[in-house]
Scaffold this motif. Structure first.
Motif, PDB file in Angstrom:
ATOM      1  N   ASP A  38       0.850  -1.193   0.000  1.00 18.31           N
ATOM      2  CA  ASP A  38       0.000   0.000   0.000  1.00 18.31           C
ATOM      3  C   ASP A  38       0.880   1.235   0.000  1.00 18.31           C
ATOM      4  O   ASP A  38       2.060   1.174   0.376  1.00 18.31           O
ATOM      5  N   ILE A  39       0.301   2.359  -0.346  1.00 19.47           N
ATOM      6  CA  ILE A  39       1.059   3.613  -0.458  1.00 19.47           C
ATOM      7  C   ILE A  39       1.763   3.959   0.845  1.00 19.47           C
ATOM      8  O   ILE A  39       2.901   4.422   0.827  1.00 19.47           O
ATOM      9  N   GLN A  40       1.134   3.709   1.991  1.00 19.74           N
ATOM     10  CA  GLN A  40       1.777   4.036   3.279  1.00 19.74           C
ATOM     11  C   GLN A  40       3.075   3.256   3.453  1.00 19.74           C
ATOM     12  O   GLN A  40       4.063   3.777   3.965  1.00 19.74           O
ATOM     13  N   TYR A  41       3.091   2.003   3.012  1.00 19.92           N
ATOM     14  CA  TYR A  41       4.314   1.203   3.109  1.00 19.92           C
ATOM     15  C   TYR A  41       5.336   1.633   2.066  1.00 19.92           C
ATOM     16  O   TYR A  41       6.541   1.615   2.330  1.00 19.92           O
ATOM     17  N   CYS A  42       4.859   2.029   0.895  1.00 15.67           N
ATOM     18  CA  CYS A  42       5.782   2.534  -0.127  1.00 15.67           C
ATOM     19  C   CYS A  42       6.515   3.768   0.382  1.00 15.67           C
ATOM     20  O   CYS A  42       7.721   3.920   0.178  1.00 15.67           O
ATOM     21  N   VAL A  43       5.794   4.656   1.048  1.00 16.61           N
ATOM     22  CA  VAL A  43       6.409   5.866   1.607  1.00 16.61           C
ATOM     23  C   VAL A  43       7.467   5.479   2.640  1.00 16.61           C
ATOM     24  O   VAL A  43       8.580   6.010   2.643  1.00 16.61           O
ATOM     25  N   GLN A  44       7.145   4.534   3.514  1.00 16.79           N
ATOM     26  CA  GLN A  44       8.101   4.087   4.535  1.00 16.79           C
ATOM     27  C   GLN A  44       9.323   3.423   3.896  1.00 16.79           C
ATOM     28  O   GLN A  44      10.458   3.643   4.331  1.00 16.79           O
ATOM     29  N   LEU A  45       9.094   2.611   2.868  1.00 18.32           N
ATOM     30  CA  LEU A  45      10.198   1.923   2.194  1.00 18.32           C
ATOM     31  C   LEU A  45      11.096   2.912   1.452  1.00 18.32           C
ATOM     32  O   LEU A  45      12.318   2.797   1.496  1.00 18.32           O
TER      33      LEU A  45
END
Length: 148
Positions: free
Chosen positions: A42-49
């Motif tokens: 999800d986008i939230q995990y993409c941002v964290q990654l």
């Protein structure tokens, strides 16, 4: 693309799937599925990654390495390909590099070099802005020194 990017970035940073999972608070199995392309973060995990790997979100998701095989560049860093030095010392700067740094015909480039680190071209307007910032900072420092 994102699955390959996730795996390549993790390996470049010498992290295990478990370590990445712990840092973004998911299971190791989730990381494995993302890297195999069985699911997409999800986008939230993409941002964290992207933050974890110090790359842009766009590069994390869309980067495709056709030419350089160097992988995703760190955020704010670029690889524009290779230029060949002509007989008279001329080089051609790629269109993408000219766009990113807003260079056009007639702009001046300052050539700097270091025996160990290599050669670099710096747009004159960027160098001038840097020197003006340093001068302003020094001038302000001198004002404080004079007041004592």
């Amino acid at each position: 693309m994102i699955s390959m990017n996730l795996k390549n970035l993790r390996m470049r940073h010498q992290l295990t799937q478990e370590e990445v999972a712990e840092r973004i608070n998911v299971s190791r199995q989730v990381i494995a599925k993302w890297e195999k392309g069985e699911s997409t973060p999800d986008i939230q995990y993409c941002v964290q990654l992207a933050s974890l790997y110090h790359v842009t979100l766009d590069d994390l998701v869309n980067f495709k390495d056709d030419v350089s095989e160097l992988g995703i560049p760190p955020k704010g860093k670029h690889f524009f390909g290779v230029a060949t030095l002509g007989e008279r010392g001329q080089i051609v700067i790629s269109k993408k590099a000219r766009e990113v740094f807003e260079l056009s015909a007639g702009d001046k480039l300052i050539i700097v070099g270091d025996d160990e680190r290599g050669i670099a071209l710096v747009p004159e307007k960027m160098m001038s802005a840097f020197f003006n910032l340093v001068k302003t900072t020094l001038d302000k420092g001198n004002e404080h020194d004079d007041s004592h």
